[in-house]
Design a protein around this motif. Sequence first.
Motif, PDB file in Angstrom:
ATOM      1  N   PHE A  66       0.822  -1.201   0.000  1.00 10.18           N
ATOM      2  CA  PHE A  66       0.000   0.000   0.000  1.00 10.18           C
ATOM      3  C   PHE A  66       0.868   1.267   0.000  1.00 10.18           C
ATOM      4  CE2 PHE A  66      -2.676  -3.355   1.616  1.00 10.18           C
ATOM      5  CZ  PHE A  66      -3.870  -3.163   0.936  1.00 10.18           C
ATOM      6  N   ALA A  67       1.799   1.314  -0.927  1.00  8.35           N
ATOM      7  CA  ALA A  67       2.721   2.442  -1.061  1.00  8.35           C
ATOM      8  C   ALA A  67       2.308   3.318  -2.239  1.00  8.35           C
ATOM      9  CB  ALA A  67       4.150   1.936  -1.254  1.00  8.35           C
ATOM     10  N   ILE A  68       2.706   4.588  -2.184  1.00  2.96           N
ATOM     11  CA  ILE A  68       2.428   5.514  -3.282  1.00  2.96           C
ATOM     12  C   ILE A  68       3.298   5.153  -4.484  1.00  2.96           C
ATOM     13  CG2 ILE A  68       2.599   7.920  -4.040  1.00  2.96           C
ATOM     14  CD1 ILE A  68       2.031   8.737  -1.122  1.00  2.96           C
ATOM     15  N   HIS A  89      -2.547   4.707   7.607  1.00  4.01           N
ATOM     16  CA  HIS A  89      -3.539   4.582   6.557  1.00  4.01           C
ATOM     17  C   HIS A  89      -4.690   3.640   6.933  1.00  4.01           C
ATOM     18  CE1 HIS A  89      -4.955   2.802   2.625  1.00  4.01           C
ATOM     19  NE2 HIS A  89      -5.125   4.095   2.420  1.00  4.01           N
ATOM     20  N   ASN A  90      -5.887   4.162   6.774  1.00  3.17           N
ATOM     21  CA  ASN A  90      -7.103   3.373   6.911  1.00  3.17           C
ATOM     22  C   ASN A  90      -7.602   3.053   5.498  1.00  3.17           C
ATOM     23  OD1 ASN A  90      -9.602   2.276   7.596  1.00  3.17           O
ATOM     24  ND2 ASN A  90     -10.534   4.236   8.082  1.00  3.17           N
ATOM     25  N   PRO A  91      -7.677   1.765   5.111  1.00 10.79           N
ATOM     26  CA  PRO A  91      -7.829   0.584   5.963  1.00 10.79           C
ATOM     27  C   PRO A  91      -6.589  -0.283   6.143  1.00 10.79           C
ATOM     28  CG  PRO A  91      -8.532   0.050   3.748  1.00 10.79           C
ATOM     29  CD  PRO A  91      -8.089   1.495   3.712  1.00 10.79           C
ATOM     30  N   SER A  92      -5.462   0.031   5.518  1.00 10.20           N
ATOM     31  CA  SER A  92      -4.355  -0.935   5.461  1.00 10.20           C
ATOM     32  C   SER A  92      -3.437  -0.920   6.670  1.00 10.20           C
ATOM     33  CB  SER A  92      -3.511  -0.681   4.209  1.00 10.20           C
ATOM     34  OG  SER A  92      -2.715   0.488   4.351  1.00 10.20           O
ATOM     35  N   GLN A 147      -6.654  -4.494  11.234  1.00 12.58           N
ATOM     36  CA  GLN A 147      -5.811  -5.556  10.712  1.00 12.58           C
ATOM     37  C   GLN A 147      -6.457  -6.122   9.450  1.00 12.58           C
ATOM     38  OE1 GLN A 147      -2.688  -6.789  11.758  1.00 12.58           O
ATOM     39  NE2 GLN A 147      -2.920  -7.763   9.753  1.00 12.58           N
ATOM     40  N   LEU A 148      -5.732  -6.046   8.336  1.00  6.27           N
ATOM     41  CA  LEU A 148      -6.189  -6.686   7.110  1.00  6.27           C
ATOM     42  C   LEU A 148      -5.860  -8.170   7.146  1.00  6.27           C
ATOM     43  CD1 LEU A 148      -5.297  -4.280   4.161  1.00  6.27           C
ATOM     44  CD2 LEU A 148      -7.382  -4.400   5.538  1.00  6.27           C
ATOM     45  N   THR A 149      -6.757  -8.978   6.601  1.00  3.91           N
ATOM     46  CA  THR A 149      -6.492 -10.408   6.471  1.00  3.91           C
ATOM     47  C   THR A 149      -6.923 -10.867   5.087  1.00  3.91           C
ATOM     48  OG1 THR A 149      -8.645 -11.103   7.322  1.00  3.91           O
ATOM     49  CG2 THR A 149      -6.868 -10.809   8.928  1.00  3.91           C
ATOM     50  N   GLN A 191     -12.299   3.078  -6.020  1.00  6.86           N
ATOM     51  CA  GLN A 191     -13.127   3.375  -7.180  1.00  6.86           C
ATOM     52  C   GLN A 191     -13.196   2.139  -8.080  1.00  6.86           C
ATOM     53  OE1 GLN A 191     -11.585   5.922 -10.422  1.00  6.86           O
ATOM     54  NE2 GLN A 191     -13.462   7.135 -10.189  1.00  6.86           N
ATOM     55  N   THR A 192     -12.031   1.536  -8.335  1.00  9.03           N
ATOM     56  CA  THR A 192     -11.953   0.296  -9.123  1.00  9.03           C
ATOM     57  C   THR A 192     -11.135  -0.712  -8.328  1.00  9.03           C
ATOM     58  OG1 THR A 192     -11.995   1.591 -11.172  1.00  9.03           O
ATOM     59  CG2 THR A 192     -11.328  -0.724 -11.335  1.00  9.03           C
ATOM     60  N   PRO A 193     -11.775  -1.569  -7.548  1.00 13.71           N
ATOM     61  CA  PRO A 193     -11.024  -2.505  -6.700  1.00 13.71           C
ATOM     62  C   PRO A 193     -10.290  -3.545  -7.526  1.00 13.71           C
ATOM     63  CG  PRO A 193     -13.376  -2.962  -6.595  1.00 13.71           C
ATOM     64  CD  PRO A 193     -13.225  -1.688  -7.353  1.00 13.71           C
ATOM     65  N   PRO A 194      -9.130  -4.009  -7.063  1.00 17.12           N
ATOM     66  CA  PRO A 194      -8.422  -5.084  -7.761  1.00 17.12           C
ATOM     67  C   PRO A 194      -9.285  -6.336  -7.815  1.00 17.12           C
ATOM     68  CG  PRO A 194      -7.038  -4.063  -6.068  1.00 17.12           C
ATOM     69  CD  PRO A 194      -8.422  -3.552  -5.858  1.00 17.12           C
ATOM     70  N   ALA A 195      -9.410  -6.903  -8.986  1.00 16.71           N
ATOM     71  CA  ALA A 195     -10.306  -8.053  -9.160  1.00 16.71           C
ATOM     72  C   ALA A 195      -9.876  -9.240  -8.314  1.00 16.71           C
ATOM     73  CB  ALA A 195     -10.356  -8.440 -10.641  1.00 16.71           C
ATOM     74  N   GLU A 196      -8.564  -9.368  -8.100  1.00 15.62           N
ATOM     75  CA  GLU A 196      -8.065 -10.539  -7.385  1.00 15.62           C
ATOM     76  C   GLU A 196      -8.019 -10.343  -5.876  1.00 15.62           C
ATOM     77  OE1 GLU A 196      -4.657  -7.754  -8.011  1.00 15.62           O
ATOM     78  OE2 GLU A 196      -6.378  -8.444  -9.175  1.00 15.62           O
ATOM     79  N   SER A 197      -8.372  -9.159  -5.392  1.00 14.82           N
ATOM     80  CA  SER A 197      -8.252  -8.871  -3.959  1.00 14.82           C
ATOM     81  C   SER A 197      -9.225  -9.717  -3.148  1.00 14.82           C
ATOM     82  CB  SER A 197      -8.519  -7.390  -3.703  1.00 14.82           C
ATOM     83  OG  SER A 197      -8.461  -7.104  -2.317  1.00 14.82           O
ATOM     84  N   ARG A 198      -8.728 -10.302  -2.083  1.00 21.03           N
ATOM     85  CA  ARG A 198      -9.539 -11.091  -1.155  1.00 21.03           C
ATOM     86  C   ARG A 198      -9.171 -10.673   0.268  1.00 21.03           C
ATOM     87  NH1 ARG A 198     -11.836 -11.586  -5.141  1.00 21.03           N
ATOM     88  NH2 ARG A 198     -12.663 -13.448  -6.183  1.00 21.03           N
ATOM     89  N   LEU A 199      -9.473  -9.410   0.600  1.00 21.09           N
ATOM     90  CA  LEU A 199      -9.085  -8.848   1.887  1.00 21.09           C
ATOM     91  C   LEU A 199     -10.302  -8.332   2.645  1.00 21.09           C
ATOM     92  CD1 LEU A 199      -5.998  -6.677   0.781  1.00 21.09           C
ATOM     93  CD2 LEU A 199      -5.927  -8.869   2.004  1.00 21.09           C
ATOM     94  N   VAL A 200     -10.323  -8.604   3.952  1.00 15.33           N
ATOM     95  CA  VAL A 200     -11.295  -7.975   4.840  1.00 15.33           C
ATOM     96  C   VAL A 200     -10.540  -7.348   6.010  1.00 15.33           C
ATOM     97  CG1 VAL A 200     -13.255  -9.425   4.215  1.00 15.33           C
ATOM     98  CG2 VAL A 200     -11.710 -10.151   6.055  1.00 15.33           C
ATOM     99  N   ARG A 201     -11.166  -6.337   6.599  1.00 15.99           N
ATOM    100  CA  ARG A 201     -10.534  -5.563   7.675  1.00 15.99           C
ATOM    101  C   ARG A 201     -11.238  -5.837   8.997  1.00 15.99           C
ATOM    102  NH1 ARG A 201     -11.764   0.743   8.389  1.00 15.99           N
ATOM    103  NH2 ARG A 201     -13.341  -0.215   9.730  1.00 15.99           N
ATOM    104  N   PHE A 202     -10.449  -6.188  10.013  1.00 16.51           N
ATOM    105  CA  PHE A 202     -10.960  -6.357  11.367  1.00 16.51           C
ATOM    106  C   PHE A 202     -10.442  -5.228  12.258  1.00 16.51           C
ATOM    107  CE2 PHE A 202     -10.752 -10.809   9.822  1.00 16.51           C
ATOM    108  CZ  PHE A 202     -12.080 -11.163   9.999  1.00 16.51           C
ATOM    109  N   CYS A 203     -11.299  -4.733  13.145  1.00 20.79           N
ATOM    110  CA  CYS A 203     -10.901  -3.722  14.127  1.00 20.79           C
ATOM    111  C   CYS A 203     -10.493  -4.426  15.414  1.00 20.79           C
ATOM    112  CB  CYS A 203     -12.062  -2.767  14.397  1.00 20.79           C
ATOM    113  SG  CYS A 203     -11.714  -1.568  15.710  1.00 20.79           S
ATOM    114  N   PHE A 204      -9.258  -4.140  15.890  1.00 22.23           N
ATOM    115  CA  PHE A 204      -8.817  -4.776  17.136  1.00 22.23           C
ATOM    116  C   PHE A 204      -8.842  -3.808  18.327  1.00 22.23           C
ATOM    117  CE2 PHE A 204      -4.855  -3.761  14.737  1.00 22.23           C
ATOM    118  CZ  PHE A 204      -4.230  -2.890  15.634  1.00 22.23           C
ATOM    119  N   ALA A 205      -9.576  -2.713  18.200  1.00 22.32           N
ATOM    120  CA  ALA A 205      -9.775  -1.812  19.339  1.00 22.32           C
ATOM    121  C   ALA A 205     -10.881  -2.382  20.227  1.00 22.32           C
ATOM    122  CB  ALA A 205     -10.137  -0.408  18.864  1.00 22.32           C
ATOM    123  N   LYS A 206     -10.601  -3.561  20.776  1.00 23.06           N
ATOM    124  CA  LYS A 206     -11.602  -4.298  21.535  1.00 23.06           C
ATOM    125  C   LYS A 206     -10.987  -4.862  22.811  1.00 23.06           C
ATOM    126  CE  LYS A 206     -14.291  -3.648  17.996  1.00 23.06           C
ATOM    127  NZ  LYS A 206     -15.407  -2.661  18.047  1.00 23.06           N
TER     128      LYS A 206
END
Length: 382
Positions: free
Chosen positions: A143-145, A167-170, A316-318, A352-367
């Motif tokens: 997730f770099a520029i 950076h949110n979400p990464s 945390q992305l997984t 805007q145009t997500p990567p077709a191969e992406s299989r990522l979900v974001r969990f919040c660990f502020a719990k």
Amino acid sequence: MLISKLPNVGTTIFTTMSQLAAETGALNLSQGFPDFDGPDALREAVARHVMEGHNQYAPMTGLPALREQVALKVSSLYGLQVSAEAEVTITPGATQAIFCAIHAVIRPGDEVIVFDPCYDSYEPAVELAGGVCVHQALSLPDFAIDWQMLADAITPRTRMIVLNTPHNPSGALIEMADLDRLAVLIRDRDIYLLSDEVYEHLVFDGREHASVLRHDELYQRAFVISSFGKTYHVTGWKTGYVVAPAALSSELRKVHQYVSFTSVTPLQWALADFMAAHPEHLAELPAFYQAKRDLFCDLLANSRFRFTRAAGTYFQLTDYSAIRPDLDDVAMAKWLTREHGVASIPISVFYQTPPAESRLVRFCFAKREETLRQAAERLCAI
């Protein structure tokens, strides 16, 4: 006939997933809020100030005592001397601050460069100002520029670049070398910066937050935005601030005074008191949240999710490719919520145009630890 000014905007994914979690009784690791409370002394201070009668309008720019605490913090942490009177503005939440900063400088036809995946409030604010968002995808997997892509995207119509670090979400971080490179790229151009730094104190593994406030040249054209809600575990207070040079602050305040005028008075008093009495809170935050990150990641080590530990934020992305590669991330997030009792956020909604191969979900660990253990047990059983 009503013609929508935001025809492509519906209910946010955060509302959708939190509602689904509530309906199904799932553990809510989707929306970014703690399931624990802020410091006792801070909450007690609110009650005290309410009872002491601090319940009428605060000054439009914010309570002087709170603006002074922000200026002291900026000096202490980032080595920049700012005027509490002319360069610090308290706002009812960072999202409102973002809106006002964009409307202060963006005119119809102006272009604003944002880096995908990006927070979902940027583009609607730009559109309502008559501007156009130019989306640049961050390079995967870190997730770099992409600096060449950024240079190619800048046109005579480019009026603002939006940064977000951590950076949110990464959870990725910008480095000072990146800020130096950006300074060279825009040095002779009429381009402003909006630096979204709401997770400024959630930086892990001994790394340093590369704030635009540390960069003298970039600060002269920047709105730097942060959040008391994120820093003090009180997201429902919706209180944030903007630090910007006097000329930019003046323009931002012209918008702010007609959006909300001011922020909630007793909350400002309480924050000012707590910041003055407990400066150690900021120093302790990185270790506090790193321990939660490490607990959650250690518990997931034997799961079928793949991940790299977040460098910052409380997300945390997984990668779930080994579990359900047949599902896109929106379907996966709903499946996890309904079938396994853990709510997450799909990453495609930040593109805007997500990567077709992406299989990522974001969990919040502020719990709480109990919540993280329960969630990890359910995820490891998949």
